[in-house]
Motif scaffolding. Structure first.
Motif, PDB file in Angstrom:
ATOM      1  N   MET A   1     146.299 -51.238  22.022  1.00 52.16           N
ATOM      2  CA  MET A   1     145.971 -50.201  22.990  1.00 52.16           C
ATOM      3  C   MET A   1     144.458 -49.955  22.996  1.00 52.16           C
ATOM      4  N   PHE A   2     143.906 -49.320  21.965  1.00 53.71           N
ATOM      5  CA  PHE A   2     142.461 -49.126  21.826  1.00 53.71           C
ATOM      6  C   PHE A   2     141.999 -49.935  20.628  1.00 53.71           C
ATOM      7  N   ASN A   3     140.770 -50.449  20.687  1.00 54.82           N
ATOM      8  CA  ASN A   3     140.229 -51.109  19.507  1.00 54.82           C
ATOM      9  C   ASN A   3     139.525 -50.066  18.632  1.00 54.82           C
ATOM     10  N   THR A   4     139.102 -50.489  17.464  1.00 54.74           N
ATOM     11  CA  THR A   4     138.498 -49.557  16.499  1.00 54.74           C
ATOM     12  C   THR A   4     137.283 -48.855  17.090  1.00 54.74           C
ATOM     13  N   TRP A   5     136.438 -49.613  17.776  1.00 54.44           N
ATOM     14  CA  TRP A   5     135.220 -49.032  18.342  1.00 54.44           C
ATOM     15  C   TRP A   5     135.563 -47.922  19.341  1.00 54.44           C
ATOM     16  N   GLU A   6     136.589 -48.108  20.138  1.00 55.02           N
ATOM     17  CA  GLU A   6     136.995 -47.073  21.087  1.00 55.02           C
ATOM     18  C   GLU A   6     137.536 -45.846  20.356  1.00 55.02           C
ATOM     19  N   TRP A   7     138.307 -46.045  19.297  1.00 55.39           N
ATOM     20  CA  TRP A   7     138.811 -44.916  18.510  1.00 55.39           C
ATOM     21  C   TRP A   7     137.674 -44.150  17.845  1.00 55.39           C
ATOM     22  N   ILE A   8     136.650 -44.870  17.377  1.00 56.76           N
ATOM     23  CA  ILE A   8     135.476 -44.207  16.785  1.00 56.76           C
ATOM     24  C   ILE A   8     134.836 -43.297  17.825  1.00 56.76           C
ATOM     25  N   ARG A   9     134.651 -43.805  19.026  1.00 54.93           N
ATOM     26  CA  ARG A   9     134.052 -43.024  20.097  1.00 54.93           C
ATOM     27  C   ARG A   9     134.923 -41.836  20.468  1.00 54.93           C
ATOM     28  N   ILE A  10     136.220 -42.059  20.584  1.00 55.61           N
ATOM     29  CA  ILE A  10     137.137 -40.969  20.940  1.00 55.61           C
ATOM     30  C   ILE A  10     137.108 -39.879  19.869  1.00 55.61           C
ATOM     31  N   CYS A  11     137.198 -40.264  18.614  1.00 51.85           N
ATOM     32  CA  CYS A  11     137.205 -39.270  17.526  1.00 51.85           C
ATOM     33  C   CYS A  11     135.871 -38.530  17.435  1.00 51.85           C
ATOM     34  N   GLY A  12     134.755 -39.243  17.630  1.00 52.00           N
ATOM     35  CA  GLY A  12     133.452 -38.584  17.630  1.00 52.00           C
ATOM     36  C   GLY A  12     133.335 -37.582  18.762  1.00 52.00           C
ATOM     37  N   PHE A  13     133.790 -37.989  19.926  1.00 49.35           N
ATOM     38  CA  PHE A  13     133.744 -37.097  21.082  1.00 49.35           C
ATOM     39  C   PHE A  13     134.660 -35.890  20.880  1.00 49.35           C
ATOM     40  N   LEU A  14     135.844 -36.118  20.328  1.00 48.11           N
ATOM     41  CA  LEU A  14     136.760 -35.006  20.050  1.00 48.11           C
ATOM     42  C   LEU A  14     136.173 -34.045  19.019  1.00 48.11           C
ATOM     43  N   ALA A  15     135.528 -34.601  17.982  1.00 44.88           N
ATOM     44  CA  ALA A  15     134.891 -33.741  16.975  1.00 44.88           C
ATOM     45  C   ALA A  15     133.841 -32.863  17.642  1.00 44.88           C
ATOM     46  N   TYR A  16     133.008 -33.465  18.484  1.00 40.35           N
ATOM     47  CA  TYR A  16     131.994 -32.693  19.204  1.00 40.35           C
ATOM     48  C   TYR A  16     132.656 -31.613  20.078  1.00 40.35           C
ATOM     49  N   PHE A  17     133.675 -31.993  20.814  1.00 42.78           N
ATOM     50  CA  PHE A  17     134.367 -31.047  21.688  1.00 42.78           C
ATOM     51  C   PHE A  17     134.945 -29.868  20.891  1.00 42.78           C
ATOM     52  N   TYR A  18     135.687 -30.168  19.824  1.00 44.79           N
ATOM     53  CA  TYR A  18     136.318 -29.088  19.053  1.00 44.79           C
ATOM     54  C   TYR A  18     135.286 -28.204  18.355  1.00 44.79           C
ATOM     55  N   PHE A  19     134.237 -28.797  17.809  1.00 47.01           N
ATOM     56  CA  PHE A  19     133.199 -27.973  17.181  1.00 47.01           C
ATOM     57  C   PHE A  19     132.490 -27.110  18.219  1.00 47.01           C
ATOM     58  N   THR A  20     132.307 -27.636  19.402  1.00 49.12           N
ATOM     59  CA  THR A  20     131.694 -26.854  20.474  1.00 49.12           C
ATOM     60  C   THR A  20     132.579 -25.666  20.838  1.00 49.12           C
ATOM     61  N   VAL A  21     133.856 -25.911  21.003  1.00 52.01           N
ATOM     62  CA  VAL A  21     134.806 -24.828  21.309  1.00 52.01           C
ATOM     63  C   VAL A  21     134.793 -23.789  20.187  1.00 52.01           C
ATOM     64  N   SER A  22     134.792 -24.249  18.945  1.00 52.16           N
ATOM     65  CA  SER A  22     134.775 -23.337  17.804  1.00 52.16           C
ATOM     66  C   SER A  22     133.525 -22.461  17.808  1.00 52.16           C
ATOM     67  N   GLY A  49     137.742 -25.333  14.824  1.00 48.36           N
ATOM     68  CA  GLY A  49     136.915 -25.810  13.710  1.00 48.36           C
ATOM     69  C   GLY A  49     137.650 -26.824  12.850  1.00 48.36           C
ATOM     70  N   TRP A  50     138.889 -26.526  12.509  1.00 54.03           N
ATOM     71  CA  TRP A  50     139.684 -27.454  11.696  1.00 54.03           C
ATOM     72  C   TRP A  50     140.000 -28.731  12.459  1.00 54.03           C
ATOM     73  N   LEU A  51     140.313 -28.627  13.748  1.00 55.72           N
ATOM     74  CA  LEU A  51     140.561 -29.831  14.552  1.00 55.72           C
ATOM     75  C   LEU A  51     139.297 -30.682  14.650  1.00 55.72           C
ATOM     76  N   GLY A  52     138.154 -30.026  14.775  1.00 57.41           N
ATOM     77  CA  GLY A  52     136.882 -30.743  14.788  1.00 57.41           C
ATOM     78  C   GLY A  52     136.644 -31.476  13.486  1.00 57.41           C
ATOM     79  N   LEU A  53     136.953 -30.814  12.369  1.00 60.10           N
ATOM     80  CA  LEU A  53     136.775 -31.455  11.061  1.00 60.10           C
ATOM     81  C   LEU A  53     137.705 -32.654  10.912  1.00 60.10           C
ATOM     82  N   LEU A 100     131.238 -29.161   6.714  1.00 59.25           N
ATOM     83  CA  LEU A 100     132.126 -29.053   5.549  1.00 59.25           C
ATOM     84  C   LEU A 100     131.833 -27.792   4.748  1.00 59.25           C
ATOM     85  N   VAL A 101     130.569 -27.530   4.483  1.00 58.31           N
ATOM     86  CA  VAL A 101     130.194 -26.330   3.719  1.00 58.31           C
ATOM     87  C   VAL A 101     130.621 -25.069   4.456  1.00 58.31           C
ATOM     88  N   VAL A 102     130.365 -25.017   5.752  1.00 58.44           N
ATOM     89  CA  VAL A 102     130.722 -23.824   6.532  1.00 58.44           C
ATOM     90  C   VAL A 102     132.232 -23.605   6.524  1.00 58.44           C
TER      91      VAL A 102
END
Length: 183
Positions: A1-22, A49-53, A100-102
């Protein structure tokens, strides 16, 4: 379905999105202009915040097994050691540590800490957010996409507006308290 590089991008983007929402909900929750739904904002802030982490941890773990641009454990954990864009990679690593510290001090150590120390540590999330913003904009392979650019512009603008409202609200609250003491 997705290759590793696409999953890296998706997870990075999701982390940014969730941290932004938090960050947005955290700023709005303590804003004096928001009087209702503070408990809902708190839970959204905490959950995002936890979803972003979790998304960030997946992003990091996938970097270890990627075949296109592999990172070693040292490159991920030690800032400025990455072969690929060392400064931008370091900014991502440092933001990981700050988030992580926060999160750990907020959820695991808050009852054992001095409130003022906790608050000072908690506000480190703003520079950490700026770091993930820069990391995403300048190292993200999708940053040339107009939709992604618009997303970064909108989220960055919302963070700036929420921060200004928070500072303004805190200032007006302190000013009002100071004036009431003089009377």
């Amino acid at each position: 379905m997705f290759n590793t590089w696409e999953w890296i991008r998706i997870c990075g983007f999701l982390a940014y999105f969730y941290f932004t929402v938090s960050v947005i909900f955290g700023l709005f929750r303590k804003s004096p202009s928001i009087t209702k739904q503070k408990n809902l904002l708190f839970h959204l802030h905490l959950s995002a915040g936890w979803l972003g982490l979790l998304a960030l941890i997946m992003h990091v773990l996938l970097l270890l097994i990627d075949h296109y641009q592999p990172y070693s454990i040292i490159e991920i954990l030690v800032p400025f050691t990455a072969k690929y864009k060392p400064l931008l990679s370091a900014i991502g690593t440092i933001s990981l540590y700050v988030f992580l510290v926060v999160i750990m001090t907020s959820d695991l150590l808050i009852r054992k800490m001095n409130r003022q120390l906790w608050k000072s540590i908690h506000f480190l999330v703003l520079p950490a957010w700026v770091m993930i913003f820069l990391h995403g904009v300048f190292i993200g392979t999708d940053s040339a996409n107009p939709i992604i650019q618009l997303f970064y512009i909108v989220t960055g603008s919302i963070i700036i507006i929420a921060s200004c409202l928070r500072v303004y609200g805190t200032y007006t609250k302190a000013t009002a308290a100071s004036l009431s003491k003089k009377e």
